[in-house]
Design an enzyme around this catalytic site. Sequence first.
Site, short mmCIF file in Angstrom:
data_model
loop_
_atom_site.label_atom_id
_atom_site.label_comp_id
_atom_site.label_asym_id
_atom_site.label_seq_id
_atom_site.Cartn_x
_atom_site.Cartn_y
_atom_site.Cartn_z
N LYS A 104 9.43 -0.86 -2.10
CA LYS A 104 10.11 -1.44 -3.25
C LYS A 104 11.62 -1.54 -3.03
CE LYS A 104 6.62 -0.09 -6.63
NZ LYS A 104 6.30 0.72 -7.82
N LYS A 117 -1.76 -6.28 -3.28
CA LYS A 117 -2.54 -5.62 -4.31
C LYS A 117 -2.55 -6.47 -5.58
CE LYS A 117 -2.60 -1.22 -6.86
NZ LYS A 117 -1.90 0.07 -7.04
N LYS A 167 0.03 -7.10 -12.17
CA LYS A 167 0.60 -7.96 -13.20
C LYS A 167 1.99 -8.44 -12.83
CE LYS A 167 -1.74 -7.08 -17.56
NZ LYS A 167 -1.56 -6.72 -18.97
#
Length: 365
Positions: free
Chosen positions: A146, A230, A233
């Site tokens: 990230k 993956k 949302k």
Amino acid sequence: MLRFCLSKRFYAKSAAKSVQTIVNPGDVPHDGTVFSMIQPTGMFHLGNYLGATRVWKQLNDSKGPAQTLVFGVADLHAITVPKPDSAQFRESRLGAVASVLACGVTPDRSILMMQSMIPEHSQLNWLLGTMTSMGYLNRMTQWKSKSQSSGNTDSVKLGLFAYPVLQAADILLYRATHVPVGEDQAQHLELTRYVAHQFNSLYKRDYFPAPQTLLTRSKKVLSLTDPCKKMSKSDGDTMSQIYMNDPPEIIRQKIRKAVTDSITTEFYYDSVGRPGLSNLIDIASGVGDTSVAQVERDIAHLRDYRSLKDYVSDLLIAELTGPRQEYKRLIADRGYLLSVAAEGSRRAREIAHRTLAEVMDLMGF
């Protein structure tokens, strides 16, 4: 692209070597404590369902009289990515409660709590953070991924870096013996065991158990439009995900448009060479709670992708009809959802308060 997929899968495989895999919830000890939480994304997608809440239902249904099941909404973890729309965030928290209940977790057998309603989570987080090395946190794979994607590590917030300590505190606060997680969370359970060992060694007490990891058959559900990622949302592409409340026609549309390949003479599992097909096989395996090998046998007679995708769609529609209808009923009853969260949090806090008091006593407070 394939190299990226390979490296992620290699890590997940290697990280799982030191954890115990239990597929059958009945294998949890009769006096065990199971703990798990899920982020408040509102309506769950298929990855949330297969990787978490359906397993929670299985544990809920098989719960023994001496077992403790604590399931929660991780709303403190959710703000590692800022949530400026507070009204939407509030509704997403309630939507998560509705989703968990719709999947079959019952408040009479399991404790269903809201993380932010229990201040002991944050308090234990600080205490454990004082004995967790930055070097260990810096090696966390999700943090690396990230922070690198942001392009500027100086702009990454402390919460994103340190949230694995909060996750460890969540688990240890209930002295959990078993934690059902997805494959990508295995490293975080290793950190939890490390933190537990640090505390026990420092205060010379065998206080915190080393929680065992429960990896389900459906370890990770990938994006339908990019099977090297993956299902999430945060993707923003609604066609990449199956939602628990998607009607049958939408499920069929999304599966029919799922990325696959041009080989139609035979269908076999190959996560690197055929990631799209393998994702559909994984989904069928997860929904049917059966092995990949069994799915391969079940689809061996199919000779085109339309038939294969219809097969997967039929499984999904049958599986999600009940939860979809129950979610629709529950989300309309805001008062009931609030009462479930409040009562579950009260019960959870009784355990959390006792643990924190004992920890602070051991530390000399």
